[in-house]
Motif scaffolding. Structure first.
Motif, mmCIF file in Angstrom:
data_model
loop_
_atom_site.group_PDB
_atom_site.id
_atom_site.type_symbol
_atom_site.label_atom_id
_atom_site.label_comp_id
_atom_site.label_asym_id
_atom_site.label_seq_id
_atom_site.Cartn_x
_atom_site.Cartn_y
_atom_site.Cartn_z
ATOM 1 N N HIS A 99 -3.436 -17.514 -20.478
ATOM 2 C CA HIS A 99 -3.645 -18.521 -19.431
ATOM 3 C C HIS A 99 -2.325 -19.247 -19.195
ATOM 4 C CE1 HIS A 99 -8.041 -18.003 -19.814
ATOM 5 N NE2 HIS A 99 -7.824 -17.960 -21.105
ATOM 6 N N ILE A 101 -0.927 -20.414 -16.602
ATOM 7 C CA ILE A 101 -0.968 -21.601 -15.760
ATOM 8 C C ILE A 101 -1.325 -22.839 -16.577
ATOM 9 C CG2 ILE A 101 -3.383 -21.273 -15.065
ATOM 10 C CD1 ILE A 101 -2.579 -22.436 -12.323
ATOM 11 N N ASP A 102 -2.226 -22.676 -17.570
ATOM 12 C CA ASP A 102 -2.564 -23.797 -18.447
ATOM 13 C C ASP A 102 -1.364 -24.209 -19.292
ATOM 14 O OD1 ASP A 102 -5.116 -23.810 -17.470
ATOM 15 O OD2 ASP A 102 -5.986 -22.713 -19.157
ATOM 16 N N ARG A 104 1.811 -23.884 -18.407
ATOM 17 C CA ARG A 104 2.756 -24.582 -17.520
ATOM 18 C C ARG A 104 2.283 -25.999 -17.240
ATOM 19 N NH1 ARG A 104 7.327 -21.671 -18.018
ATOM 20 N NH2 ARG A 104 6.880 -19.439 -17.768
ATOM 21 N N MET A 105 0.982 -26.156 -17.051
ATOM 22 C CA MET A 105 0.442 -27.491 -16.796
ATOM 23 C C MET A 105 0.569 -28.371 -18.033
ATOM 24 S SD MET A 105 -2.932 -26.446 -14.574
ATOM 25 C CE MET A 105 -3.498 -28.148 -14.378
ATOM 26 N N TRP A 106 0.335 -27.785 -19.215
ATOM 27 C CA TRP A 106 0.475 -28.557 -20.452
ATOM 28 C C TRP A 106 1.917 -28.999 -20.656
ATOM 29 C CZ3 TRP A 106 3.034 -27.657 -25.222
ATOM 30 C CH2 TRP A 106 2.684 -28.544 -26.248
ATOM 31 N N CYS A 108 4.059 -29.729 -18.507
ATOM 32 C CA CYS A 108 4.435 -30.834 -17.607
ATOM 33 C C CYS A 108 3.442 -31.993 -17.689
ATOM 34 C CB CYS A 108 4.594 -30.338 -16.177
ATOM 35 S SG CYS A 108 3.095 -29.723 -15.398
ATOM 36 N N ASP A 109 2.691 -32.046 -18.806
ATOM 37 C CA ASP A 109 1.801 -33.175 -19.101
ATOM 38 C C ASP A 109 0.676 -33.363 -18.084
ATOM 39 O OD1 ASP A 109 2.597 -34.092 -21.543
ATOM 40 O OD2 ASP A 109 4.038 -35.545 -20.772
ATOM 41 N N SER A 110 0.215 -32.272 -17.495
ATOM 42 C CA SER A 110 -0.902 -32.399 -16.562
ATOM 43 C C SER A 110 -2.169 -31.721 -17.067
ATOM 44 C CB SER A 110 -0.521 -31.815 -15.187
ATOM 45 O OG SER A 110 -0.139 -30.460 -15.305
ATOM 46 N N LYS A 111 -2.146 -31.258 -18.313
ATOM 47 C CA LYS A 111 -3.334 -30.664 -18.918
ATOM 48 C C LYS A 111 -3.274 -30.865 -20.424
ATOM 49 C CE LYS A 111 -6.110 -26.415 -18.959
ATOM 50 N NZ LYS A 111 -7.248 -26.974 -18.204
#
Length: 239
Positions: A99, A101-102, A104-106, A108-111
């Protein structure tokens, strides 16, 4: 109160704890083994040297070293907390590999990392669906390692959340405590089993021959009794 002296004395007590650890044969043996797991995890990292999730593994190993330091210093509650964080991060390495995308989001502190997603019976890293996607031969063994993971995570969480029972198990002051020390080492050993299994199931089909060779000693040592590992490292498992 001289605060510098006060805290200096507390730091000085940690030297006594290290001395107590050194003089206790069983505790020293288990601490040495737990420290040496770092070498095992370094061997597993060869599978992700060129993958984006390597950054998470690097953070995980840093947390493991901080947890070892807390253990050696008699900071047992924080040692358990650091160990739990290490475990979450290492299993997240495996989940993030599927995953991105998860990941990448983690980054950048968005997940957030979520334990429920890691242990999920349908899509977590030990689920049949996840195992079948990367190495179907491991799928039948996922449940037993999921149970190990769930148990050890819950036990560490009791210390993180300050459950009443943990206050009676831990020393009331900064001091060496064999029972707490051995409990941490037992949980570290259980996590090693789950992590090695998860990495083997996820990555063995995808690493280079050199990578498989470098992973061999730890994979065979920990899960060499499993049939899919014996298929890959048959001669080593029989030795």
């Amino acid at each position: 109160m001289n605060l510098i002296k006060y805290y200096g004395d507390l730091v000085g007590r940690q030297g006594l704890i290290v001395a107590g650890l050194n003089s206790n044969k069983k505790s020293l043996e288990t601490f040495t083994a737990a420290h040496n797991y770092l070498t095992d995890y370094e061997s597993l990292r060869v599978a992700i040297d060129d993958r984006p999730e390597k950054a998470v593994a690097d953070l995980a190993l840093k947390e493991y070293q901080f947890s070892l330091l807390a253990l050696a210093s008699g900071q047992y509650r924080y040692a358990f907390g650091g160990l739990r964080l290490f475990f979450e991060l290492m299993l997240s390495v495996v989940r993030f590999s599927a995953h991105e995308i998860d990941l990448r989001m983690w980054l950048c502190d968005s997940k957030d990392i979520n334990w429920e997603s890691l242990k999920n019976l349908d899509s977590g890293v030990f689920s049949v669906n996840f195992m079948r996607a990367f190495n179907p031969a491991f799928a039948e063994f996922g449940r037993q390692f999921s149970a190990i993971s769930e148990s050890v995570y819950r036990e560490c969480s009791e210390y993180v959340h300050g459950n009443a029972g943990t206050h009676t198990l831990l020393p009331s002051e900064i001091a060496f405590d064999e029972t707490a020390h051995l409990a941490w080492c037992e949980k570290s050993a259980a996590m090693r089993q789950a992590i090695v299994f998860a990495f083997a199931a996820r990555y063995l089909n995808y690493v280079s021959p050199e990578g498989m060779r470098r992973m061999e000693s730890v994979v065979v040592d920990v899960v060499g009794y499993l049939s899919p590992v014996q298929m890959v490292y048959g001669k080593s498992c029989e030795a």
